[in-house]
Design a protein around this motif. Structure first.
Motif, PDB file in Angstrom:
ATOM      1  N   VAL A  41       0.831  -1.243  -0.024  1.00  0.00           N
ATOM      2  CA  VAL A  41      -0.027   0.034  -0.022  1.00  0.00           C
ATOM      3  C   VAL A  41       0.907   1.272  -0.121  1.00  0.00           C
ATOM      4  CG1 VAL A  41      -1.778   1.189   1.398  1.00  0.00           C
ATOM      5  CG2 VAL A  41      -1.703  -1.068   1.179  1.00  0.00           C
ATOM      6  N   GLU A  42       0.668   2.057  -1.008  1.00  0.00           N
ATOM      7  CA  GLU A  42       1.302   3.151  -1.008  1.00  0.00           C
ATOM      8  C   GLU A  42       0.779   4.262  -0.359  1.00  0.00           C
ATOM      9  OE1 GLU A  42       2.256   3.915  -5.180  1.00  0.00           O
ATOM     10  OE2 GLU A  42       4.093   2.758  -5.063  1.00  0.00           O
ATOM     11  N   PRO A  43       1.168   5.306   0.660  1.00  0.00           N
ATOM     12  CA  PRO A  43       0.476   6.118   1.426  1.00  0.00           C
ATOM     13  C   PRO A  43       0.547   7.379   0.581  1.00  0.00           C
ATOM     14  CG  PRO A  43       2.717   5.989   2.221  1.00  0.00           C
ATOM     15  CD  PRO A  43       2.321   5.052   1.274  1.00  0.00           C
ATOM     16  N   ASP A  44      -0.711   8.296   1.001  1.00  0.00           N
ATOM     17  CA  ASP A  44      -0.871   9.554   0.375  1.00  0.00           C
ATOM     18  C   ASP A  44       0.368  10.562   0.579  1.00  0.00           C
ATOM     19  OD1 ASP A  44      -1.288  10.251   3.012  1.00  0.00           O
ATOM     20  OD2 ASP A  44      -3.386  10.979   2.366  1.00  0.00           O
ATOM     21  N   ALA A  45       0.198  11.703   0.067  1.00  0.00           N
ATOM     22  CA  ALA A  45       1.460  12.615   0.252  1.00  0.00           C
ATOM     23  C   ALA A  45       1.461  13.112   1.679  1.00  0.00           C
ATOM     24  CB  ALA A  45       1.047  13.798  -0.517  1.00  0.00           C
ATOM     25  N   THR A  46       0.519  13.336   2.326  1.00  0.00           N
ATOM     26  CA  THR A  46       0.712  13.635   3.759  1.00  0.00           C
ATOM     27  C   THR A  46       1.515  12.376   4.432  1.00  0.00           C
ATOM     28  OG1 THR A  46      -1.360  14.762   3.744  1.00  0.00           O
ATOM     29  CG2 THR A  46      -0.383  14.392   5.938  1.00  0.00           C
ATOM     30  N   MET A  47       1.214  11.275   4.299  1.00  0.00           N
ATOM     31  CA  MET A  47       1.720  10.242   4.868  1.00  0.00           C
ATOM     32  C   MET A  47       3.365  10.087   4.526  1.00  0.00           C
ATOM     33  SD  MET A  47      -0.262   8.748   7.269  1.00  0.00           S
ATOM     34  CE  MET A  47       0.352   6.909   7.419  1.00  0.00           C
ATOM     35  N   ILE A  48       3.481  10.278   3.361  1.00  0.00           N
ATOM     36  CA  ILE A  48       4.904  10.187   3.014  1.00  0.00           C
ATOM     37  C   ILE A  48       5.883  11.251   3.601  1.00  0.00           C
ATOM     38  CG2 ILE A  48       6.370  10.559   0.683  1.00  0.00           C
ATOM     39  CD1 ILE A  48       4.050   9.424  -0.579  1.00  0.00           C
ATOM     40  N   HIS A  50       5.344  12.637   6.704  1.00  0.00           N
ATOM     41  CA  HIS A  50       5.525  12.163   8.034  1.00  0.00           C
ATOM     42  C   HIS A  50       6.366  11.039   7.940  1.00  0.00           C
ATOM     43  CE1 HIS A  50       2.344  14.460   9.966  1.00  0.00           C
ATOM     44  NE2 HIS A  50       1.473  14.206   9.068  1.00  0.00           N
ATOM     45  N   ALA A  51       6.294   9.982   7.290  1.00  0.00           N
ATOM     46  CA  ALA A  51       7.442   9.208   7.155  1.00  0.00           C
ATOM     47  C   ALA A  51       8.816   9.464   6.762  1.00  0.00           C
ATOM     48  CB  ALA A  51       6.896   8.114   6.110  1.00  0.00           C
ATOM     49  N   LYS A  52       8.755  10.490   5.929  1.00  0.00           N
ATOM     50  CA  LYS A  52      10.262  10.992   5.830  1.00  0.00           C
ATOM     51  C   LYS A  52      10.809  11.827   6.744  1.00  0.00           C
ATOM     52  CE  LYS A  52      10.049  11.467   0.573  1.00  0.00           C
ATOM     53  NZ  LYS A  52       9.696  12.330  -0.637  1.00  0.00           N
ATOM     54  N   PHE A  62      20.377   6.757  14.785  1.00  0.00           N
ATOM     55  CA  PHE A  62      20.975   5.609  14.273  1.00  0.00           C
ATOM     56  C   PHE A  62      21.523   5.726  13.083  1.00  0.00           C
ATOM     57  CE2 PHE A  62      17.452   4.683  17.126  1.00  0.00           C
ATOM     58  CZ  PHE A  62      18.058   3.890  17.932  1.00  0.00           C
ATOM     59  N   PRO A  63      22.724   6.197  12.772  1.00  0.00           N
ATOM     60  CA  PRO A  63      23.280   6.525  11.584  1.00  0.00           C
ATOM     61  C   PRO A  63      23.569   5.453  10.385  1.00  0.00           C
ATOM     62  CG  PRO A  63      24.886   7.000  13.292  1.00  0.00           C
ATOM     63  CD  PRO A  63      23.739   6.681  13.763  1.00  0.00           C
ATOM     64  N   PHE A  64      23.403   4.213  11.145  1.00  0.00           N
ATOM     65  CA  PHE A  64      23.778   3.199  10.134  1.00  0.00           C
ATOM     66  C   PHE A  64      22.364   2.258   9.909  1.00  0.00           C
ATOM     67  CE2 PHE A  64      27.599   3.377  12.517  1.00  0.00           C
ATOM     68  CZ  PHE A  64      28.746   3.503  11.335  1.00  0.00           C
ATOM     69  N   GLY A  65      21.317   3.267  10.040  1.00  0.00           N
ATOM     70  CA  GLY A  65      20.062   2.773   9.955  1.00  0.00           C
ATOM     71  C   GLY A  65      19.510   2.755   8.484  1.00  0.00           C
ATOM     72  N   PHE A  66      18.296   2.704   8.189  1.00  0.00           N
ATOM     73  CA  PHE A  66      17.622   2.462   7.008  1.00  0.00           C
ATOM     74  C   PHE A  66      17.223   4.109   6.507  1.00  0.00           C
ATOM     75  CE2 PHE A  66      16.266  -0.250   3.483  1.00  0.00           C
ATOM     76  CZ  PHE A  66      15.224   0.690   2.818  1.00  0.00           C
ATOM     77  N   ALA A  67      17.838   4.565   5.376  1.00  0.00           N
ATOM     78  CA  ALA A  67      17.406   6.042   5.014  1.00  0.00           C
ATOM     79  C   ALA A  67      16.469   5.638   3.881  1.00  0.00           C
ATOM     80  CB  ALA A  67      18.402   6.656   4.761  1.00  0.00           C
ATOM     81  N   ARG A  71      15.432   5.194  -4.316  1.00  0.00           N
ATOM     82  CA  ARG A  71      14.925   3.749  -4.434  1.00  0.00           C
ATOM     83  C   ARG A  71      14.190   3.145  -3.424  1.00  0.00           C
ATOM     84  NH1 ARG A  71      20.485   0.690  -5.374  1.00  0.00           N
ATOM     85  NH2 ARG A  71      18.969  -0.809  -4.525  1.00  0.00           N
ATOM     86  N   HIS A  72      14.243   3.751  -2.256  1.00  0.00           N
ATOM     87  CA  HIS A  72      13.391   3.249  -0.979  1.00  0.00           C
ATOM     88  C   HIS A  72      12.411   4.163  -0.586  1.00  0.00           C
ATOM     89  CE1 HIS A  72      17.487   1.547  -0.891  1.00  0.00           C
ATOM     90  NE2 HIS A  72      16.670   0.231  -0.727  1.00  0.00           N
ATOM     91  N   HIS A  73      11.175   4.073  -0.912  1.00  0.00           N
ATOM     92  CA  HIS A  73       9.983   4.724  -0.532  1.00  0.00           C
ATOM     93  C   HIS A  73       9.029   4.409   0.508  1.00  0.00           C
ATOM     94  CE1 HIS A  73      10.530   6.553  -4.478  1.00  0.00           C
ATOM     95  NE2 HIS A  73      10.755   5.473  -4.931  1.00  0.00           N
ATOM     96  N   PRO A  74       8.701   5.115   1.216  1.00  0.00           N
ATOM     97  CA  PRO A  74       7.719   4.587   2.389  1.00  0.00           C
ATOM     98  C   PRO A  74       6.582   3.882   1.692  1.00  0.00           C
ATOM     99  CG  PRO A  74       7.704   7.106   2.031  1.00  0.00           C
ATOM    100  CD  PRO A  74       8.697   6.513   1.074  1.00  0.00           C
TER     101      PRO A  74
END
Length: 101
Positions: A41-48, A50-52, A62-67, A71-74
């Motif tokens: 499920v791809e979220p709407d612009a508002t959710m994107i 917030h996720a970013k 956590f600098p070694f975390g997942f950014a 190529r990597h979308h919420p």
């Protein structure tokens, strides 16, 4: 909205129901092409947004975390699986039959 959820749930149930009976061990040296199936499920612009913002805060702590990046979308993964490519059309037909009832 509920109509889409019902169709989505039927598809997932059909795909899951079609998997367990056909499992066979892989043998070394035998080609076994598979197809990845990802239902999300791809979220709407508002959710994107917030996720970013949340992801930026997490990466700072956590600098070694997942950014998140180009190529990597919420998204929300609902189902992720692999199906033998040779059986793909048979699995899809079986999923349609089971999901339509």
């Amino acid at each position: 909205m509920h109509r889409y959820l019902k169709v989505f749930a039927a598809l997932i149930i059909g795909l899951l129901a079609s998997l367990p009976g056909n499992v066979q061990p892989l043998r070394a040296g035998e080609p076994n092409p598979v197809t990845a199936i990802d239902i999300l499920v791809e979220p709407d612009a508002t959710m994107i947004e917030h996720a970013k913002a949340a992801n930026q805060r997490l990466v700072k702590g956590f600098p070694f975390g997942f950014a998140l990046e180009e190529r990597h979308h919420p998204h929300i993964t609902c189902l992720q699986l692999y199906v033998e490519t040779a059986n793909l059309s048979r699995q899809a037909l079986r999923g349609r039959r089971e999901g339509s009832g």
